[in-house]
Write a protein that holds these residues in place. Structure first.
Motif, PDB file in Angstrom:
ATOM      1  N   PHE A 162      26.411  84.359 -45.209  1.00  0.00           N
ATOM      2  CA  PHE A 162      25.142  83.718 -44.887  1.00  0.00           C
ATOM      3  C   PHE A 162      24.037  84.187 -45.819  1.00  0.00           C
ATOM      4  N   LEU A 163      23.159  83.239 -46.162  1.00  0.00           N
ATOM      5  CA  LEU A 163      21.898  83.490 -46.833  1.00  0.00           C
ATOM      6  C   LEU A 163      20.767  82.955 -45.962  1.00  0.00           C
ATOM      7  N   ALA A 164      19.585  83.532 -46.124  1.00  0.00           N
ATOM      8  CA  ALA A 164      18.401  83.052 -45.414  1.00  0.00           C
ATOM      9  C   ALA A 164      17.240  83.019 -46.395  1.00  0.00           C
ATOM     10  N   CYS A 165      16.419  81.972 -46.320  1.00  0.00           N
ATOM     11  CA  CYS A 165      15.296  81.832 -47.233  1.00  0.00           C
ATOM     12  C   CYS A 165      14.067  81.385 -46.465  1.00  0.00           C
ATOM     13  N   ASP A 166      12.900  81.657 -47.039  1.00  0.00           N
ATOM     14  CA  ASP A 166      11.651  81.273 -46.382  1.00  0.00           C
ATOM     15  C   ASP A 166      10.501  81.545 -47.349  1.00  0.00           C
ATOM     16  N   PHE A 167       9.305  81.115 -46.937  1.00  0.00           N
ATOM     17  CA  PHE A 167       8.083  81.378 -47.678  1.00  0.00           C
ATOM     18  C   PHE A 167       7.246  82.403 -46.922  1.00  0.00           C
ATOM     19  N   LEU A 178      -1.703  82.495 -51.693  1.00  0.00           N
ATOM     20  CA  LEU A 178      -0.543  82.461 -52.575  1.00  0.00           C
ATOM     21  C   LEU A 178       0.724  82.416 -51.733  1.00  0.00           C
ATOM     22  N   TYR A 179       1.757  81.792 -52.285  1.00  0.00           N
ATOM     23  CA  TYR A 179       3.030  81.636 -51.585  1.00  0.00           C
ATOM     24  C   TYR A 179       4.127  82.303 -52.414  1.00  0.00           C
ATOM     25  N   ALA A 180       4.968  83.078 -51.734  1.00  0.00           N
ATOM     26  CA  ALA A 180       6.116  83.741 -52.371  1.00  0.00           C
ATOM     27  C   ALA A 180       7.388  83.225 -51.712  1.00  0.00           C
ATOM     28  N   PHE A 181       8.336  82.808 -52.518  1.00  0.00           N
ATOM     29  CA  PHE A 181       9.622  82.307 -52.017  1.00  0.00           C
ATOM     30  C   PHE A 181      10.683  83.382 -52.222  1.00  0.00           C
ATOM     31  N   PHE A 182      11.451  83.669 -51.172  1.00  0.00           N
ATOM     32  CA  PHE A 182      12.455  84.731 -51.232  1.00  0.00           C
ATOM     33  C   PHE A 182      13.730  84.267 -50.543  1.00  0.00           C
ATOM     34  N   VAL A 183      14.810  84.931 -50.891  1.00  0.00           N
ATOM     35  CA  VAL A 183      16.134  84.703 -50.305  1.00  0.00           C
ATOM     36  C   VAL A 183      16.699  86.062 -49.918  1.00  0.00           C
ATOM     37  N   MET A 184      17.343  86.127 -48.756  1.00  0.00           N
ATOM     38  CA  MET A 184      17.927  87.386 -48.266  1.00  0.00           C
ATOM     39  C   MET A 184      19.412  87.199 -47.994  1.00  0.00           C
ATOM     40  N   GLU A 185      20.210  88.187 -48.399  1.00  0.00           N
ATOM     41  CA  GLU A 185      21.625  88.239 -48.038  1.00  0.00           C
ATOM     42  C   GLU A 185      21.744  88.954 -46.694  1.00  0.00           C
ATOM     43  N   ILE A 186      22.205  88.239 -45.685  1.00  0.00           N
ATOM     44  CA  ILE A 186      22.170  88.767 -44.325  1.00  0.00           C
ATOM     45  C   ILE A 186      23.102  89.964 -44.168  1.00  0.00           C
ATOM     46  N   ARG A 228      17.547  77.746 -43.548  1.00  0.00           N
ATOM     47  CA  ARG A 228      16.167  77.461 -43.941  1.00  0.00           C
ATOM     48  C   ARG A 228      15.479  76.708 -42.817  1.00  0.00           C
ATOM     49  N   ASP A 229      14.146  76.701 -42.865  1.00  0.00           N
ATOM     50  CA  ASP A 229      13.407  75.920 -41.871  1.00  0.00           C
ATOM     51  C   ASP A 229      13.235  74.487 -42.376  1.00  0.00           C
ATOM     52  N   ARG A 230      12.442  73.706 -41.653  1.00  0.00           N
ATOM     53  CA  ARG A 230      12.281  72.286 -41.980  1.00  0.00           C
ATOM     54  C   ARG A 230      10.984  72.022 -42.754  1.00  0.00           C
ATOM     55  N   ASP A 231      10.624  72.942 -43.623  1.00  0.00           N
ATOM     56  CA  ASP A 231       9.441  72.751 -44.462  1.00  0.00           C
ATOM     57  C   ASP A 231       9.676  71.574 -45.412  1.00  0.00           C
ATOM     58  N   SER A 232       8.599  70.834 -45.672  1.00  0.00           N
ATOM     59  CA  SER A 232       8.725  69.663 -46.545  1.00  0.00           C
ATOM     60  C   SER A 232       9.016  70.045 -47.988  1.00  0.00           C
ATOM     61  N   LYS A 233       8.797  71.291 -48.354  1.00  0.00           N
ATOM     62  CA  LYS A 233       9.076  71.717 -49.741  1.00  0.00           C
ATOM     63  C   LYS A 233      10.566  71.859 -50.001  1.00  0.00           C
ATOM     64  N   PHE A 234      11.384  71.905 -48.957  1.00  0.00           N
ATOM     65  CA  PHE A 234      12.829  71.938 -49.132  1.00  0.00           C
ATOM     66  C   PHE A 234      13.330  70.496 -49.196  1.00  0.00           C
ATOM     67  N   THR A 235      13.415  69.980 -50.389  1.00  0.00           N
ATOM     68  CA  THR A 235      13.783  68.584 -50.602  1.00  0.00           C
ATOM     69  C   THR A 235      15.296  68.429 -50.732  1.00  0.00           C
ATOM     70  N   ALA A 236      15.703  67.184 -50.955  1.00  0.00           N
ATOM     71  CA  ALA A 236      17.126  66.914 -51.152  1.00  0.00           C
ATOM     72  C   ALA A 236      17.641  67.562 -52.427  1.00  0.00           C
ATOM     73  N   ALA A 237      16.780  67.688 -53.446  1.00  0.00           N
ATOM     74  CA  ALA A 237      17.211  68.350 -54.685  1.00  0.00           C
ATOM     75  C   ALA A 237      17.522  69.819 -54.424  1.00  0.00           C
ATOM     76  N   PHE A 238      16.749  70.444 -53.546  1.00  0.00           N
ATOM     77  CA  PHE A 238      17.017  71.846 -53.202  1.00  0.00           C
ATOM     78  C   PHE A 238      18.385  71.974 -52.529  1.00  0.00           C
ATOM     79  N   ASP A 239      18.687  71.100 -51.582  1.00  0.00           N
ATOM     80  CA  ASP A 239      19.981  71.162 -50.909  1.00  0.00           C
ATOM     81  C   ASP A 239      21.121  70.840 -51.866  1.00  0.00           C
ATOM     82  N   ALA A 240      20.875  69.973 -52.837  1.00  0.00           N
ATOM     83  CA  ALA A 240      21.943  69.603 -53.772  1.00  0.00           C
ATOM     84  C   ALA A 240      22.321  70.771 -54.670  1.00  0.00           C
ATOM     85  N   VAL A 241      21.349  71.648 -54.975  1.00  0.00           N
ATOM     86  CA  VAL A 241      21.667  72.819 -55.813  1.00  0.00           C
ATOM     87  C   VAL A 241      22.683  73.704 -55.107  1.00  0.00           C
ATOM     88  N   PHE A 242      22.478  73.957 -53.829  1.00  0.00           N
ATOM     89  CA  PHE A 242      23.419  74.810 -53.095  1.00  0.00           C
ATOM     90  C   PHE A 242      24.716  74.075 -52.788  1.00  0.00           C
TER      91      PHE A 242
END
Length: 349
Positions: A162-167, A178-186, A228-242
């Motif tokens: 599992f991974l978890a991400c958020d702002f 300011l906004y910082a984007f991070f990812v955590m390895e659970i 991830r949460d349902r923020d509008s900044k997580f677009t379909a392109a973001f999901d396609a990368v993973f």
């Protein structure tokens, strides 16, 4: 006090009381086979028996049966020997604790499987002994243990995938957000701050997702799920990368921050230990602060969920105590890290 009253009474009253007491003793002897007297009772009777007539005193101290019982007791004390131990010697407490540990940590292992593991560790224990120890400890057989899976055990087994991400947002000195984007390895609690900006967008977040495998290195291909949460900044392109890395994206339910508890807890930790204790001037300053704090979080901070190890520590390596301790200042002395000074010999235990 009763003895002091007796000299003032008449002889007729004393004789009547003696007759009444004799009758009570006769009644008690018919109901009680052999009364048990303490040493105090024997001392009182011995003192009073010295004032009895010789014909009565002769049979008051000891009976022939009591004398023979005393002799038999002396014979037993003379020839007493420690009880002989029969059968195999009992297992040590360390082996018993090891059997309990193997049972609790492996829900599908039966008696023979644990017996084989103990033999590989250099301990020869019978399967019947293992079964008896498990029954005494209240540990059920393997089929029952395997069926009693808890959510805690299930999540711990799946955490490495599992991974978890958020702002997280930080307000600067001039009240610019300011906004910082991070990812955590659970599993390892290792955090990666991928970028800082004042105007996050879907394209910016997708590009950061493409840069994530470079930060993770060889571990990038071992993750199957991203929370991830349902923020509008997580677009379909973001999901396609993973999706291209065989990682399934799992959106949390609306307004459910507890569904992404690991990322929310990391934000709280960063605020309490770092950003709430500093004045941030801009993007460059925040990027440098988070980079230094993330390095401290991954390599120099003890985690309760990791048994007080840091994510980058090697649990199988036990550090030796050193004579001198060196302090390293983090973020200008806001945080401190301690380790042994180089070139110092370890202290004797």
């Amino acid at each position: 006090m009763g003895w002091l009253v007796m000299p003032g009474r008449s002889s007729a009253a004393n004789k009547a009381e003696i007759l009444a007491l004799r009758h009570e003793v006769a009644v008690l002897r018919r109901q009680v086979g052999r009364p048990r007297m303490s040493w105090a009772d024997r001392a009182v009777l011995f003192t009073l028996a010295r004032h009895l007539p010789p014909a009565l005193r002769r049979h008051r101290l000891v009976t022939p049966g009591t004398l023979l019982a005393w002799h038999r007791r002396l014979v037993r004390w003379k020839w007493r020997q420690p009880p002989a131990r029969h059968g195999r010697p009992p297992l040590s407490e360390e082996i018993v604790a090891l059997i309990q540990r193997l049972t609790t940590e492996n829900s599908t292992w039966g008696y023979v499987r644990i017996q084989g593991e103990l033999r590989r560790l250099g301990h020869r224990v019978a399967a019947a002994t293992i079964r008896r120890i498990r029954r005494r400890s209240g540990l059920p057989p393997a089929p029952q243990r395997a069926s009693r899976k808890t959510w805690y055990t299930f999540l711990r087994r799946q955490a490495h995938t599992f991974l978890a991400c958020d702002f997280m947002h930080v307000d600067t000195v001039l009240l610019k957000r300011l906004y910082a984007f991070f990812v955590m390895e659970i599993k390892t609690r290792r955090a990666h701050v991928l970028g800082v900006t004042a105007h996050p967008s879907g394209e910016w977040v997708a590009q950061l997702a493409r840069n994530l495998p470079m930060d993770q290195g060889d571990r990038a291909g071992g993750f199957r799920f991203l929370i991830r949460d349902r923020d509008s900044k997580f677009t379909a392109a973001f999901d396609a990368v993973f999706a291209g890395n065989n990682t399934e994206v799992i959106p949390t339910p609306p307004q459910s921050p507890r569904s992404n508890a690991f990322a929310e807890r990391w934000i709280r930790t960063v605020r309490a230990e770092c950003t709430d204790r500093l004045l941030i001037t801009g993007e460059r300053h925040l990027r440098a602060v988070l980079a230094e704090y993330t390095e401290h979080y991954n390599a120099g901070r003890a985690h309760r969920s990791l048994e007080l190890w840091a994510p980058d520590d090697e649990p199988n390596v036990i550090p030796l105590p050193t004579a001198a301790i060196r302090r390293r200042r983090v973020l200008g002395g806001l945080l401190n890290e301690y380790d042994g000074a180089p070139g110092q010999s370890p202290r004797s235990p």
